[in-house]
Design a protein around this motif. Structure first.
Motif, PDB file in Angstrom:
ATOM      1  N   ARG A 103       0.798  -1.220   0.000  1.00 34.07           N
ATOM      2  CA  ARG A 103       0.000   0.000   0.000  1.00 34.07           C
ATOM      3  C   ARG A 103       0.831   1.271   0.000  1.00 34.07           C
ATOM      4  N   ASP A 104       2.023   1.238   0.578  1.00 31.91           N
ATOM      5  CA  ASP A 104       2.801   2.471   0.680  1.00 31.91           C
ATOM      6  C   ASP A 104       4.282   2.213   0.417  1.00 31.91           C
ATOM      7  N   THR A 106       8.298   4.533   0.515  1.00 30.82           N
ATOM      8  CA  THR A 106       9.077   5.759   0.703  1.00 30.82           C
ATOM      9  C   THR A 106      10.317   5.665  -0.170  1.00 30.82           C
ATOM     10  N   CYS A 143       4.452   3.167  -5.937  1.00 32.00           N
ATOM     11  CA  CYS A 143       3.360   2.820  -5.027  1.00 32.00           C
ATOM     12  C   CYS A 143       2.230   2.124  -5.786  1.00 32.00           C
ATOM     13  N   TRP A 191       0.950  -1.754  -5.487  1.00 26.98           N
ATOM     14  CA  TRP A 191      -0.408  -2.124  -5.094  1.00 26.98           C
ATOM     15  C   TRP A 191      -1.063  -3.008  -6.153  1.00 26.98           C
ATOM     16  N   GLU A 229       7.053  10.087   0.501  1.00 26.82           N
ATOM     17  CA  GLU A 229       6.200   9.027   1.028  1.00 26.82           C
ATOM     18  C   GLU A 229       4.920   8.993   0.206  1.00 26.82           C
ATOM     19  N   ALA A 230       4.552   7.799  -0.258  1.00 23.21           N
ATOM     20  CA  ALA A 230       3.362   7.633  -1.080  1.00 23.21           C
ATOM     21  C   ALA A 230       2.514   6.507  -0.510  1.00 23.21           C
ATOM     22  N   LYS A 231       1.172   6.718  -0.510  1.00 25.99           N
ATOM     23  CA  LYS A 231       0.301   5.633  -0.060  1.00 25.99           C
ATOM     24  C   LYS A 231      -1.035   5.703  -0.777  1.00 25.99           C
ATOM     25  N   ILE A 262      -3.228   8.263  -4.958  1.00 28.70           N
ATOM     26  CA  ILE A 262      -2.028   8.163  -4.130  1.00 28.70           C
ATOM     27  C   ILE A 262      -1.804   9.502  -3.442  1.00 28.70           C
ATOM     28  N   ASP A 314      -7.485   6.141   7.810  1.00 25.36           N
ATOM     29  CA  ASP A 314      -7.701   5.631   6.455  1.00 25.36           C
ATOM     30  C   ASP A 314      -9.095   5.974   5.949  1.00 25.36           C
TER      31      ASP A 314
END
Length: 159
Positions: free
Chosen positions: A6-7, A9, A41, A45, A73-75, A86, A132
């Motif tokens: 999901r994430d 860096t 990211c 996923w 940082e990506a999620k 994202i 979330d």
């Protein structure tokens, strides 16, 4: 089967070629790093090749200095049938001190595609924590706002 990631860096060192005439890292370099992290990211996923469909709400909060350690940082905060929203945050610090500070944040939408560039189905992300759920809700609100902005922007598109 492996779980989707999901994430992620990504870390970069701000180099002299990333600097603008004012002596700070230029926005284009930051946007490139954001796009790289969004891709990593989304691919993590979906397990698919992904393309950028939208980048928006980019906010440059503070400058990045040459020599800084930059963390992107990506999620995933929302999934559609083939798209992933994202959320990205860029932090920078002197690598000797590691006192991180927020420099940039935005949302990027990536789409999983096949070898012909056609959208491909991806796994659904279901929010579980309160944070979330809030981010998922915000992503849905932003979709509505983007639709309205897109309609307004049509005046600038040549026929």
């Amino acid at each position: 089967m492996n779980q989707p990631q999901r994430d992620i860096t990504l870390r970069f060192l701000a180099e002299p070629q990333d600097v603008n005439f004012g002596g700070k890292v230029h926005g284009g370099a930051v946007m490139k790093w954001i796009d790289l992290a969004a891709y990593a990211c989304a691919a993590g996923w979906s397990g698919r090749y992904c393309v950028t469909a939208y980048a928006g709400g980019i906010r440059f909060v503070a400058p990045i200095h040459v020599g800084s350690l930059v963390e992107v940082e990506a999620k995933v905060i929302y999934t559609g049938t083939s798209s992933m929203h994202i959320a990205l945050e860029v932090n920078a610090c002197d690598p000797k001190s590691l006192n991180r500070r927020l420099t940039t944040h935005c949302i990027v939408i990536m789409v999983a595609v096949d070898q012909n560039g056609q959208p491909e189905k991806i796994p659904e992300w279901i929010p579980k924590t309160e944070a979330d759920i809030a981010q998922h809700g915000t992503a849905k609100k932003l979709m509505d706002m983007r639709k309205q902005i897109g309609e307004e922007m049509q005046i600038f598109v040549e026929d």
